[in-house]
Design an enzyme around this catalytic site. Structure first.
Site: not given
Length: 181
Positions: A16, A18, A20-22, A30, A71, A73, A107
């Site tokens: 949960n 912040k 993951k993508t970073t 690399r 997203f 929604w 994602e």
């Protein structure tokens, strides 16, 4: 391929928090520094927006594609279903092609965890697992996003769970230019 001739790995960044993508994009930078061929396929982000990471990584030589519509929604379930079907077709073909040293499926975990409308006919978990398990020997794959399915974690060689301890969103701070996008 890389100097070490190590069998390609499946890495999962989930949780949960912040980053993951970073983390995945840092790994991509690399790999690019080692002259590896890198592609990043983003399952949720829409090509209607410009993202700093896309600009930077393409300058370094990666191919980055946003295959989503935003997203859940922000669009109708059918718009998402069409995008997910197209995204999975592209991702599967990319994995099977053997053309890349590193593939980031950004994602994908979020997409697989959608439960507000049916997705298994357009993004079948069993097909995702089978495709990842049977990837070309030398290909590394990174899968990011919250709520990684147990089946994905089981076939992974590495699972990192990024947890939130504190976040400025809770203080009412919106996404920050250059930090979130």
């Amino acid at each position: 391929m890389g100097e070490q001739n190590v069998e390609g790995k499946i890495l999962v960044y989930t949780g949960n928090g912040k980053g993951k993508t970073t983390a995945a994009f840092g790994l991509a930078a690399r790999a690019l520094g080692r002259d590896m061929k890198v592609i990043i396929l983003q399952f949720i982000k829409s090509p209607e927006f410009t993202y700093g990471e896309k600009i930077a990584l393409e300058k370094l030589g990666a191919h980055v594609e946003q295959l989503g519509v935003g997203f859940t929604w922000t669009k109708t379930p059918e718009e998402h279903r069409v995008a997910l079907k197209t995204a999975w077709k592209k991702a599967k073909e990319t994995v099977e092609s053997g053309q890349y040293d590193l593939i980031v499926l950004d994602e994908l975990n979020n997409a697989l965890s959608i439960n507000t409308f049916p997705i298994d006919d357009v993004l079948p978990l069993a097909d995702v697992v089978d495709t990842l398990k049977n990837k070309p020997r030398d290909t590394h794959i990174v899968v990011t996003g919250r709520d990684a399915k147990v089946e994905i974690k089981e076939i992974a060689d590495l699972v990192s769970i990024i947890e939130e301890e504190k976040h400025y969103y809770k203080d009412g701070v919106d996404a920050i230019y250059g930090i979130e996008y």
